[in-house]
Design a protein around this motif. Structure first.
Motif, PDB file in Angstrom:
ATOM      1  N   THR A  70       0.596  -1.396   0.296  1.00 43.58           N
ATOM      2  CA  THR A  70      -0.173   0.399  -0.115  1.00 43.58           C
ATOM      3  C   THR A  70       0.541   1.368   0.448  1.00 43.58           C
ATOM      4  O   THR A  70       2.119   1.056   0.299  1.00 43.58           O
ATOM      5  CB  THR A  70      -1.145   0.024   0.826  1.00 43.58           C
ATOM      6  N   GLU A  73       1.087   7.715   1.566  1.00 49.62           N
ATOM      7  CA  GLU A  73       1.327   9.181   1.110  1.00 49.62           C
ATOM      8  C   GLU A  73      -0.092   9.663   1.641  1.00 49.62           C
ATOM      9  O   GLU A  73      -0.723   9.782   1.027  1.00 49.62           O
ATOM     10  CB  GLU A  73       1.861   9.014  -0.341  1.00 49.62           C
ATOM     11  N   ALA A 109     -12.720   6.791   4.299  1.00 47.54           N
ATOM     12  CA  ALA A 109     -13.489   5.862   3.688  1.00 47.54           C
ATOM     13  C   ALA A 109     -10.940   4.734   3.412  1.00 47.54           C
ATOM     14  O   ALA A 109     -11.623   3.619   2.770  1.00 47.54           O
ATOM     15  CB  ALA A 109     -13.708   5.534   2.398  1.00 47.54           C
ATOM     16  N   ALA A 110     -10.437   5.690   3.401  1.00 48.86           N
ATOM     17  CA  ALA A 110      -9.277   5.009   3.325  1.00 48.86           C
ATOM     18  C   ALA A 110      -8.032   6.230   4.261  1.00 48.86           C
ATOM     19  O   ALA A 110      -7.199   7.152   3.539  1.00 48.86           O
ATOM     20  CB  ALA A 110      -8.626   4.717   1.549  1.00 48.86           C
ATOM     21  N   GLU A 116      -6.309  12.876   7.383  1.00 45.76           N
ATOM     22  CA  GLU A 116      -7.687  13.607   6.581  1.00 45.76           C
ATOM     23  C   GLU A 116      -9.155  12.947   7.407  1.00 45.76           C
ATOM     24  O   GLU A 116      -9.296  14.361   7.632  1.00 45.76           O
ATOM     25  CB  GLU A 116      -7.779  12.020   5.632  1.00 45.76           C
ATOM     26  N   ASP A 141      -9.217   2.005   7.518  1.00 43.00           N
ATOM     27  CA  ASP A 141      -8.187   1.708   6.195  1.00 43.00           C
ATOM     28  C   ASP A 141      -7.602  -0.060   6.539  1.00 43.00           C
ATOM     29  O   ASP A 141      -8.400  -1.013   6.968  1.00 43.00           O
ATOM     30  CB  ASP A 141      -6.808   2.282   6.840  1.00 43.00           C
ATOM     31  N   LEU A 142      -7.515  -0.492   4.587  1.00 45.51           N
ATOM     32  CA  LEU A 142      -6.679  -1.934   5.167  1.00 45.51           C
ATOM     33  C   LEU A 142      -5.823  -2.538   5.709  1.00 45.51           C
ATOM     34  O   LEU A 142      -5.906  -3.144   6.327  1.00 45.51           O
ATOM     35  CB  LEU A 142      -6.618  -1.839   3.755  1.00 45.51           C
ATOM     36  N   ILE A 146      -0.655   0.867   9.705  1.00 48.51           N
ATOM     37  CA  ILE A 146      -0.530   2.512   9.746  1.00 48.51           C
ATOM     38  C   ILE A 146      -1.996   2.873  10.635  1.00 48.51           C
ATOM     39  O   ILE A 146      -2.141   3.957  10.083  1.00 48.51           O
ATOM     40  CB  ILE A 146      -1.155   2.522   8.017  1.00 48.51           C
TER      41      ILE A 146
HETATM   42  C1  LIG Z   1      -2.053   7.388  -0.365  1.00 48.51           C
HETATM   43  S1  LIG Z   1      -3.098   6.935   0.639  1.00 48.51           S
HETATM   44  C2  LIG Z   1      -4.491   8.253   0.715  1.00 48.51           C
HETATM   45  C3  LIG Z   1      -4.694   8.779   2.394  1.00 48.51           C
HETATM   46  C4  LIG Z   1      -5.942   9.587   2.294  1.00 48.51           C
HETATM   47  N1  LIG Z   1      -7.112   9.150   1.841  1.00 48.51           N
HETATM   48  C5  LIG Z   1      -5.603  11.125   1.408  1.00 48.51           C
HETATM   49  O1  LIG Z   1      -5.792  11.100   0.396  1.00 48.51           O
HETATM   50  O2  LIG Z   1      -4.469  12.065   2.097  1.00 48.51           O
HETATM   51  C6  LIG Z   1      -3.897   5.751   0.294  1.00 48.51           C
HETATM   52  C7  LIG Z   1      -4.438   5.023   1.292  1.00 48.51           C
HETATM   53  O3  LIG Z   1      -5.662   3.293   1.040  1.00 48.51           O
HETATM   54  C8  LIG Z   1      -5.632   1.996   1.867  1.00 48.51           C
HETATM   55  N2  LIG Z   1      -6.079   1.559   1.103  1.00 48.51           N
HETATM   56  C9  LIG Z   1      -5.572   0.842  -0.823  1.00 48.51           C
HETATM   57  N3  LIG Z   1      -6.142   0.084  -1.046  1.00 48.51           N
HETATM   58  C10 LIG Z   1      -7.352  -0.097  -0.002  1.00 48.51           C
HETATM   59  C11 LIG Z   1      -8.708  -1.153   0.205  1.00 48.51           C
HETATM   60  N4  LIG Z   1      -8.772  -2.327  -1.002  1.00 48.51           N
HETATM   61  N5  LIG Z   1      -9.086  -1.001   1.123  1.00 48.51           N
HETATM   62  C12 LIG Z   1      -9.352   0.318   1.907  1.00 48.51           C
HETATM   63  N6  LIG Z   1      -8.239   0.825   1.829  1.00 48.51           N
HETATM   64  C13 LIG Z   1      -7.225   0.469   1.092  1.00 48.51           C
HETATM   65  C14 LIG Z   1      -3.909   2.264   2.032  1.00 48.51           C
HETATM   66  O4  LIG Z   1      -3.576   1.626   3.121  1.00 48.51           O
HETATM   67  C15 LIG Z   1      -3.607   3.748   2.223  1.00 48.51           C
HETATM   68  O5  LIG Z   1      -3.417   3.426   3.570  1.00 48.51           O
END
Ligand SMILES: C[S@@+](CC[C@H](N)C(=O)[O-])C[C@H]1O[C@@H](n2cnc3c(N)ncnc32)[C@H](O)[C@@H]1O
Lengths: 291, 121
Positions: A70, A73, A109-110, A116, A141-142, A146
């Motif tokens: 993952t 960032e 949601a992530a 965030e 988050d998954l 983190i």
């Molecule tokens: C680049 S970060 C984005 C964080 C925040 N939302 C932002 O915009 O700054 C992406 C996140 O998505 C999570 N992620 C990736 N695939 C996922 C999934 N299938 N279900 C839930 N979270 C997921 C990763 O663990 C990571 O922490």
């Protein structure tokens, strides 16, 4: 790495997290998974790792591989504008539509390391008209690793200087050695939970505001579409969805459509979001025939 | 073109900061202590001031207090940039009228993020 091993990881990641590994991103497999293989004491690099994972199903190892791949960032008030839009365009609408309940449910949601949902929490706290309202922010988050960081709410000097106004640092943090920790009043606003966007998320309930930013970019179009339907199920009819700067629903899903004049914000296809309410239909003019 | 006055007693820091601000489209001038910065400001107020705390002759906080009492001195956006990273220092800076506060070490990303927040770019 041979083609078979590449296919193995490609399929595993797509299935478990939606992540698409294009051939140009092959180097990511090496840079992230080689250290993991080493740490686990697995011989033979990526081939060895693939061999072991094929030989016996090991949920913990699968999770470690998925988490290692993952990209986490993030930063406080990332891209700034979405939080401006939240404050100036979206919250005023909920101020009216939730005037009786005086409560809002919000889902990040992530959420990665938490910047965030904490940015949302600060935005709500800073809004004078929302004083006395009840907020429930759910951040998922998954990745367990983190999420543990997000839950701790402790950030390095470098992290608190990316996007966070100094006035908010002074107001909402205490210093902890070289790091900065959120005060309990902020932490208590957020419930952190593990959740995979590919799974069934009905148990999270329904939300007024959903943020799903900078994660769809890692998925292919069918997966994006599937996740957007899941998000629709979690968004109230008059709720809104925030996507990342490089993300859209156009050409991917009919579950949402862009909210007119508010970039980056989407509403359900069957939305009743107040700002979009059509003015009451004018009384049709009496036609000549009826006269 | 927007202007930036870089106030720091270290020549190295001034050079690093100058490069960052020039990349962000600023015209830069320098001062090596608070006193020299006061003179520079009297000659012409810059849009932004990047300000160290500990300097000989006149410290950053003393400079800021003088600046904010000078005619036209409430216009420049002042960003502290110092190794002082204790709560009490940050509060004192804000009370004296600082707009932002950078804890060293800093890089372009931090400077840019702070400038965006105060609406200077
Ligand atoms: C680049 S970060 C984005 C964080 C925040 N939302 C932002 O915009 O700054 C992406 C996140 O998505 C999570 N992620 C990736 N695939 C996922 C999934 N299938 N279900 C839930 N979270 C997921 C990763 O663990 C990571 O922490």
């Amino acid at each position: 790495m041979n083609d078979l091993d590449y296919k193995f990881f490609e399929e595993l990641l797509k299935r478990e997290s939606g992540l698409i590994i294009t051939p140009e991103k092959l180097y990511l497999l090496e840079s992230r998974l080689l250290p993991l293989a080493q740490k686990q004491g697995i011989q033979g690099g990526l081939e060895g790792l693939a061999r072991q994972m094929r030989a016996c199903r090991d949920a913990a190892l699968t999770r470690a591989v998925v988490e290692a791949m993952t990209t986490n960032e993030t930063s406080f008030f990332r891209d700034n504008t979405p939080f401006q839009r939240l404050k100036e365009d979206i919250l005023p609408v909920f101020l009216k539509s939730r005037a009786t309940q005086r409560s809002l449910r919000i889902w990040s949601a992530a959420c990665s390391s938490g910047q965030e949902p904490y940015s949302v929490a600060m935005t709500l706290k800073e809004h004078p008209q929302l004083a006395g309202w009840r907020f429930e922010i759910v951040a998922t988050d998954l990745s367990q690793d983190i999420l543990a960081q997000a839950k701790a709410g402790v950030y390095s000097q470098f992290e608190v200087q990316r996007g966070l106004p100094i006035q908010m640092l002074v107001k909402y943090f205490t210093k902890q050695g070289d790091n900065w920790a959120f005060k309990p009043e902020l932490k208590d606003m957020i419930a952190f939970k593990e959740a995979n966007l590919l799974g069934d998320l009905k148990h999270l309930g329904h939300f007024d505001i959903v943020l799903c930013r900078n994660v769809l970019i890692y998925f292919d179009v069918p997966t994006k579409g599937k996740v957007l339907s899941t998000l629709k199920g979690a968004t109230r009819e008059d709720g809104v969805l925030f996507l990342g700067g490089a993300e859209t629903v156009i050409g991917i899903s009919d579950a949402f459509r862009p909210l007119a004049n508010v970039r980056g914000v989407y509403v359900r296809d069957d939305s009743t979001f107040m700002a979009e309410k059509k003015p009451a239909a004018p009384v049709p003019p009496v036609s000549a025939a009826q006269k | 073109m927007k202007t930036c006055l870089i106030v720091d007693d270290s020549r190295v820091v001034r050079k690093v900061a100058q490069k960052i601000f020039e990349d962000l489209g600023f015209a830069c001038s320098e001062a090596e202590d608070g006193q020299k910065a006061v003179e520079a400001c009297k000659a012409g107020m810059p849009d932004v001031i990047l300000l160290d705390w500990n300097m000989p002759v006149m410290s950053g906080i003393e400079f800021l207090q003088v600046l904010r009492k000078t005619e036209g001195g409430d216009a420049p956006k002042v960003i502290f940039c110092t190794t002082e990273n204790e709560f009490s220092f940050i509060e004192k800076a804000l009370e004296a009228g600082a707009n932002e506060y950078i804890m060293k070490p800093f890089d372009k990303e931090i400077v840019q993020s702070k400038l965006l927040q105060i609406g200077a770019i």
